[in-house]
Design a protein around this motif. Sequence first.
Motif, PDB file in Angstrom:
ATOM      1  N   LEU A 283       0.825  -0.991   0.090  1.00  0.00           N
ATOM      2  CA  LEU A 283      -0.104  -0.105   0.033  1.00  0.00           C
ATOM      3  C   LEU A 283       0.916   1.260   0.070  1.00  0.00           C
ATOM      4  CD1 LEU A 283      -2.849  -0.668   2.437  1.00  0.00           C
ATOM      5  CD2 LEU A 283      -3.111  -0.766   0.070  1.00  0.00           C
ATOM      6  N   THR A 284       2.049   1.354   0.389  1.00  0.00           N
ATOM      7  CA  THR A 284       2.939   2.366   0.782  1.00  0.00           C
ATOM      8  C   THR A 284       4.152   2.085  -0.568  1.00  0.00           C
ATOM      9  OG1 THR A 284       3.957   1.545   2.522  1.00  0.00           O
ATOM     10  CG2 THR A 284       2.379   3.220   3.073  1.00  0.00           C
ATOM     11  N   PRO A 285       4.751   3.054  -0.963  1.00  0.00           N
ATOM     12  CA  PRO A 285       6.062   3.021  -1.853  1.00  0.00           C
ATOM     13  C   PRO A 285       6.983   2.259  -1.164  1.00  0.00           C
ATOM     14  CG  PRO A 285       5.237   5.143  -1.916  1.00  0.00           C
ATOM     15  CD  PRO A 285       4.394   4.755  -0.640  1.00  0.00           C
ATOM     16  N   GLY A 286       7.580   1.195  -1.953  1.00  0.00           N
ATOM     17  CA  GLY A 286       8.768   0.654  -1.317  1.00  0.00           C
ATOM     18  C   GLY A 286       9.080  -0.740  -2.309  1.00  0.00           C
ATOM     19  N   ASP A 287      10.078  -0.935  -2.427  1.00  0.00           N
ATOM     20  CA  ASP A 287      10.532  -2.218  -3.456  1.00  0.00           C
ATOM     21  C   ASP A 287      10.267  -3.407  -2.672  1.00  0.00           C
ATOM     22  OD1 ASP A 287      12.685  -2.352  -1.552  1.00  0.00           O
ATOM     23  OD2 ASP A 287      14.129  -1.641  -2.900  1.00  0.00           O
ATOM     24  N   HIS A 288      10.400  -4.596  -3.258  1.00  0.00           N
ATOM     25  CA  HIS A 288      10.260  -5.759  -2.765  1.00  0.00           C
ATOM     26  C   HIS A 288      11.051  -6.231  -1.760  1.00  0.00           C
ATOM     27  CE1 HIS A 288      10.027 -10.314  -2.393  1.00  0.00           C
ATOM     28  NE2 HIS A 288      11.149 -10.388  -2.917  1.00  0.00           N
ATOM     29  N   ALA A 289      12.324  -5.541  -1.431  1.00  0.00           N
ATOM     30  CA  ALA A 289      13.037  -6.003  -0.075  1.00  0.00           C
ATOM     31  C   ALA A 289      12.410  -5.022   0.994  1.00  0.00           C
ATOM     32  CB  ALA A 289      14.790  -5.520  -0.534  1.00  0.00           C
TER      33      ALA A 289
END
Length: 248
Positions: free
Chosen positions: A203-209
């Motif tokens: 739901l919030t920005p961020g990559d897979h890691a």
Amino acid sequence: MHHTREALAIAERLSADLAPDAVGIGLFGSVAKGTDHPASDIDLVLAVETEPGTEVRQVEGRMVTLSRKTAAELEAAFTRPWEAVTAVGAWRRARILHDPDGTMTRLQARANTWTWEAIPDVDRWAASELVGLAEEVHKVVGMTGLGRARAAAANRAILTLQLAYPIAAANRLVCDSENDLWDAVAAAEGPAWARAWDTAAGLTPGDHATGCRAVLALYRIAADHLAHHLDEPDRAIVTTARELATEH
């Protein structure tokens, strides 16, 4: 709203058609509450004596889910914490459409008076769920280390969804449906859980890691909440998984 009235009319017509083969019929979910949207399914629960199962129909442009269960199966939901967290609230808001012998009325009355005290050792059950989910922690860490992003993402998704049920039980929550579960758990657990869940769920920005680190944080929060309810062998499993989650 117009679509709610249409859905109610469909439910009532289907109930009349299905009544000869059912002990009782109830309308559940968003249509029963009047909170449905045009794409919501119409959720009918049928108390039956034989041939339980689930059937999905398309009726007048609306999806209809028919859940056939025996009265004993319906009642058992009040004794199973993983079901009770949503079943109790659903029964409280249900509309009874067919009930010749009072089975559905009796079950709804039980839901209206139900409390978590009806289930013994709720916290121990909730904590025991972390034992099984410890494997998913190991998989998230292991698959990430091997560069197997899809496998790590799958296990991240399992943890994100499944951790909500023991935490809901630990907080003695009663939700009308799974749609309400996620917000209710976030409100009960507070900002740290809510931020981690939102990131783990994407739901919030961020990559897979970042999402994987967030779901490991969820497990740590759950372990801190519940691990002390376990006996030593199971606590060791959860503690090891928690430590692994802390390291990554």
